[in-house]
Write a protein that holds these residues in place. Structure first.
Motif, PDB file in Angstrom:
ATOM      1  N   GLU A  26       0.834  -1.206   0.000  1.00  0.00           N
ATOM      2  CA  GLU A  26       0.000   0.000   0.000  1.00  0.00           C
ATOM      3  C   GLU A  26       0.867   1.254   0.000  1.00  0.00           C
ATOM      4  O   GLU A  26       0.566   2.229  -0.693  1.00  0.00           O
ATOM      5  CB  GLU A  26      -0.951  -0.017   1.193  1.00  0.00           C
ATOM      6  CG  GLU A  26      -2.027  -1.073   1.055  1.00  0.00           C
ATOM      7  CD  GLU A  26      -2.805  -1.350   2.337  1.00  0.00           C
ATOM      8  OE1 GLU A  26      -2.541  -0.681   3.369  1.00  0.00           O
ATOM      9  OE2 GLU A  26      -3.673  -2.243   2.314  1.00  0.00           O
ATOM     10  N   ARG A  54      -5.928  -0.635  -1.300  1.00  0.00           N
ATOM     11  CA  ARG A  54      -5.752  -1.666  -0.272  1.00  0.00           C
ATOM     12  C   ARG A  54      -5.253  -2.937  -0.933  1.00  0.00           C
ATOM     13  O   ARG A  54      -5.611  -3.245  -2.058  1.00  0.00           O
ATOM     14  CB  ARG A  54      -7.071  -1.945   0.448  1.00  0.00           C
ATOM     15  CG  ARG A  54      -7.531  -0.785   1.305  1.00  0.00           C
ATOM     16  CD  ARG A  54      -8.831  -1.099   2.012  1.00  0.00           C
ATOM     17  NE  ARG A  54      -9.884  -1.190   0.989  1.00  0.00           N
ATOM     18  CZ  ARG A  54     -11.038  -1.813   1.178  1.00  0.00           C
ATOM     19  NH1 ARG A  54     -11.305  -2.419   2.303  1.00  0.00           N
ATOM     20  NH2 ARG A  54     -11.944  -1.839   0.229  1.00  0.00           N
ATOM     21  N   TYR A  55      -4.420  -3.662  -0.202  1.00  0.00           N
ATOM     22  CA  TYR A  55      -3.958  -4.973  -0.649  1.00  0.00           C
ATOM     23  C   TYR A  55      -4.420  -6.007   0.353  1.00  0.00           C
ATOM     24  O   TYR A  55      -4.572  -5.725   1.546  1.00  0.00           O
ATOM     25  CB  TYR A  55      -2.428  -5.015  -0.754  1.00  0.00           C
ATOM     26  CG  TYR A  55      -1.915  -4.454  -2.050  1.00  0.00           C
ATOM     27  CD1 TYR A  55      -1.687  -5.284  -3.141  1.00  0.00           C
ATOM     28  CD2 TYR A  55      -1.653  -3.105  -2.198  1.00  0.00           C
ATOM     29  CE1 TYR A  55      -1.221  -4.777  -4.349  1.00  0.00           C
ATOM     30  CE2 TYR A  55      -1.180  -2.593  -3.396  1.00  0.00           C
ATOM     31  CZ  TYR A  55      -0.965  -3.436  -4.457  1.00  0.00           C
ATOM     32  OH  TYR A  55      -0.502  -2.935  -5.645  1.00  0.00           O
ATOM     33  N   ARG A  96      -5.742  -6.620  -4.998  1.00  0.00           N
ATOM     34  CA  ARG A  96      -5.710  -5.157  -4.822  1.00  0.00           C
ATOM     35  C   ARG A  96      -7.122  -4.619  -5.009  1.00  0.00           C
ATOM     36  O   ARG A  96      -7.846  -5.038  -5.905  1.00  0.00           O
ATOM     37  CB  ARG A  96      -4.766  -4.540  -5.865  1.00  0.00           C
ATOM     38  CG  ARG A  96      -4.773  -3.044  -5.920  1.00  0.00           C
ATOM     39  CD  ARG A  96      -3.853  -2.422  -6.973  1.00  0.00           C
ATOM     40  NE  ARG A  96      -3.780  -3.135  -8.215  1.00  0.00           N
ATOM     41  CZ  ARG A  96      -2.708  -3.825  -8.634  1.00  0.00           C
ATOM     42  NH1 ARG A  96      -1.616  -3.896  -7.907  1.00  0.00           N
ATOM     43  NH2 ARG A  96      -2.735  -4.464  -9.784  1.00  0.00           N
ATOM     44  N   PRO A 100     -10.171   2.807  -1.479  1.00  0.00           N
ATOM     45  CA  PRO A 100      -9.446   2.852  -0.202  1.00  0.00           C
ATOM     46  C   PRO A 100     -10.377   2.738   0.998  1.00  0.00           C
ATOM     47  O   PRO A 100      -9.987   2.397   2.073  1.00  0.00           O
ATOM     48  CB  PRO A 100      -8.737   4.202  -0.222  1.00  0.00           C
ATOM     49  CG  PRO A 100      -9.479   5.027  -1.199  1.00  0.00           C
ATOM     50  CD  PRO A 100     -10.093   4.065  -2.182  1.00  0.00           C
TER      51      PRO A 100
END
Length: 100
Positions: A26, A54-55, A96, A100
C-alpha cells in the motif's frame, strides 16, 4: 513507442507476515509504484499515479508457485467484491482494491 518505467525492490517482510506485506504494498502504491509481480523475495513495480489502495493476501487452497496457480472461484468472488488479482507470493495470492 513510450518507455515504461519500472523498478525492482527486495520485499522487507517474510512470506507469512501478511499484515506487513499488505502495508508495504500500500505504501509503494501511495508513492506511485503498482505491483506487477513477485519473484522469490523481490517485487517488480510499474510506475503509476500515486493513489490510496488496499492490498489483501489470501492463503491458497494448495501450494502456489511460479505458474501463479490461483483458485478461480476465490478470484471470481474477490472480483465481485471489487478486489483484483495482482500477484502470488509462495502459497499466498495477492489482491488489490482501488477503493481505499
Amino acid at each position: 513507442m513510450t518507455e515504461r518505467k519500472w523498478r525492482i525492490r527486495p520485499i522487507p517482510c517474510g512470506v507469512y507476515d501478511m499484515e506487513g506485506t499488505e502495508s508495504w504494498l500500500e505504501e509503494q502504491e501511495a508513492q506511485g509504484w503498482q505491483l506487477y509481480g513477485i519473484w522469490a523475495c523481490f517485487a517488480r513495480f510499474d510506475a503509476c499515479p500515486p493513489r490510496a489502495v488496499r492490498y489483501r493476501l489470501e492463503a491458497g487452497s494448495r501450494r502456489m508457485g511460479m505458474e501463479e496457480a490461483v483458485d478461480r472461484r476465490t478470484a471470481d468472488f474477490y472480483a465481485q467484491q471489487g478486489w483484483h488479482y495482482a500477484a502470488v507470493r509462495g502459497p499466498l495470492a495477492i489482491y488489490r482494491c482501488e477503493d481505499p
